[in-house]
Enzyme design. Structure first.
Site, PDB file in Angstrom:
ATOM      1  N   HIS A   1       0.769  -1.156   0.080  1.00 12.87           N
ATOM      2  CA  HIS A   1       0.133  -0.263  -0.084  1.00 12.87           C
ATOM      3  C   HIS A   1       0.801   1.141  -0.009  1.00 12.87           C
ATOM      4  O   HIS A   1       0.762   2.251  -0.968  1.00 12.87           O
ATOM      5  CB  HIS A   1      -0.906   0.050   1.207  1.00 12.87           C
ATOM      6  CG  HIS A   1      -1.778   1.243   1.402  1.00 12.87           C
ATOM      7  ND1 HIS A   1      -3.156   0.996   1.291  1.00 12.87           N
ATOM      8  CD2 HIS A   1      -1.497   2.430   1.612  1.00 12.87           C
ATOM      9  CE1 HIS A   1      -3.644   2.031   1.295  1.00 12.87           C
ATOM     10  NE2 HIS A   1      -2.837   3.225   1.638  1.00 12.87           N
ATOM     11  N   GLU A   2       1.934   1.409   0.900  1.00 13.53           N
ATOM     12  CA  GLU A   2       2.732   2.470   0.962  1.00 13.53           C
ATOM     13  C   GLU A   2       3.726   2.641  -0.235  1.00 13.53           C
ATOM     14  O   GLU A   2       3.905   3.845  -0.658  1.00 13.53           O
ATOM     15  CB  GLU A   2       3.348   2.540   2.110  1.00 13.53           C
ATOM     16  CG  GLU A   2       2.669   2.367   3.545  1.00 13.53           C
ATOM     17  CD  GLU A   2       1.694   3.250   3.617  1.00 13.53           C
ATOM     18  OE1 GLU A   2       1.860   4.488   3.192  1.00 13.53           O
ATOM     19  OE2 GLU A   2       0.485   3.181   4.339  1.00 13.53           O
TER      20      GLU A   2
ATOM     21  N   HIS B   1       1.782   4.032  -3.146  1.00 15.69           N
ATOM     22  CA  HIS B   1       1.803   5.641  -2.620  1.00 15.69           C
ATOM     23  C   HIS B   1       3.077   6.194  -3.091  1.00 15.69           C
ATOM     24  O   HIS B   1       3.274   7.272  -3.627  1.00 15.69           O
ATOM     25  CB  HIS B   1       1.686   6.076  -1.291  1.00 15.69           C
ATOM     26  CG  HIS B   1       0.346   5.655  -0.680  1.00 15.69           C
ATOM     27  ND1 HIS B   1      -0.727   6.048  -1.439  1.00 15.69           N
ATOM     28  CD2 HIS B   1      -0.255   5.894   0.545  1.00 15.69           C
ATOM     29  CE1 HIS B   1      -1.860   5.866  -0.803  1.00 15.69           C
ATOM     30  NE2 HIS B   1      -1.277   5.567   0.417  1.00 15.69           N
TER      31      HIS B   1
END
Length: 262
Positions: free
Chosen positions: A161-162, A165
């Site tokens: 997820h990060e 980003h």
């Protein structure tokens, strides 16, 4: 004077007992707190006190485990099977192994192609006080909340997820501070591509039992929550509106993947 001190002490003890949490690191106290929690005899404040005490007690081991799993995922490599008979079985195995290939390595390579670098040097395992899995900062890197990680699979989803980003920040030059549309799009893509909204996570982890459109609903729900938590977002209604505005284009955008496969 002594009576005043006694009264103050009694009031303090009474306030402490009213939460249902009993401080102490011994096994008996630990099980008493668990019992109070599962039987509803511990208040929400007591639950937070219990979690904080547990996190402080396990901080070193949590971070050590997190770092070990992080390093494994960053160095993980899977090779497809060597072809042999029967051919159909081999084709299925090769397809399967390619489908579940190392997502962290894949994202790491794509981030490097954009001039970035995500590695063990800027992925930090820390104890977090906020109830979250992790976070990304363009200057700092990625933080994983070690005390919130219950398994390597969860850490992989959080790290993915990060890293989505990080990829988006490099490719699209996002404004994380003031542009809620940018934030909404980033959260939609990260929740959709990381694997955190796969059916098993929803069913067994969050007790969401819907089968139809569960992925889309999970992504939308988590994106709205993330946008709503931003300082520039004024309400849940605004978060919902912003997510809806960018939904179609951002949900369809699966870069750097060919499709949603986790």
């Amino acid at each position: 004077m002594a009576e005043s001190q006694t009264t103050s002490s009694d009031a303090s003890d009474k306030g402490q007992k009213s939460t249902g949490f009993k401080p102490g690191d011994d096994i008996l106290t630990h099980f008493r707190n668990i019992y109070a929690g599962v039987t509803g005899k511990m208040t929400p404040e007591g639950v937070e006190q219990f979690r904080l005490a547990r996190d402080l007690r396990n901080e070193e081991s949590d971070c050590r485990r997190c770092e070990s799993q992080r390093d494994y995922l960053l160095n993980y490599s899977m090779s497809p099977p060597t072809p042999s008979s029967p051919v159909l079985l081999d084709l299925l195995l090769i397809w399967f192994f390619c489908r579940i290939g190392p997502v962290i390595r894949f994202l790491q390579d794509n981030i490097r192609q954009l001039g970035g670098d995500i590695s063990s040097k800027n992925i930090y395992c820390r104890r977090c006080t906020a109830r979250q899995g992790g976070g990304f900062d363009p200057e700092y890197g990625i933080q994983i909340c070690a005390n919130a990680m219950n398994s390597q699979s969860q850490l992989e989803d959080t790290l993915a997820h990060e890293m989505v980003h990080a990829y988006d920040h490099l490719r699209f030059k996002l404004d994380w501070t003031d542009n809620l549309r940018h934030a909404a799009c980033a959260e939609i893509r990260a929740s959709s591509l990381s694997g955190e909204c796969r059916w098993a996570n929803e069913f067994f982890g969050r007790f969401e039992f819907k089968l139809a459109n569960h992925h889309q609903e999970c992504v939308r729900r988590r994106a709205i929550m993330s946008v709503q938590a931003r300082p520039t977002c004024k309400s849940k209604e605004q978060a919902l509106r912003v997510v809806d505005e960018v939904w179609e284009s951002c949900f369809r955008d699966t870069r750097p993947f060919d499709e949603i496969y986790r």
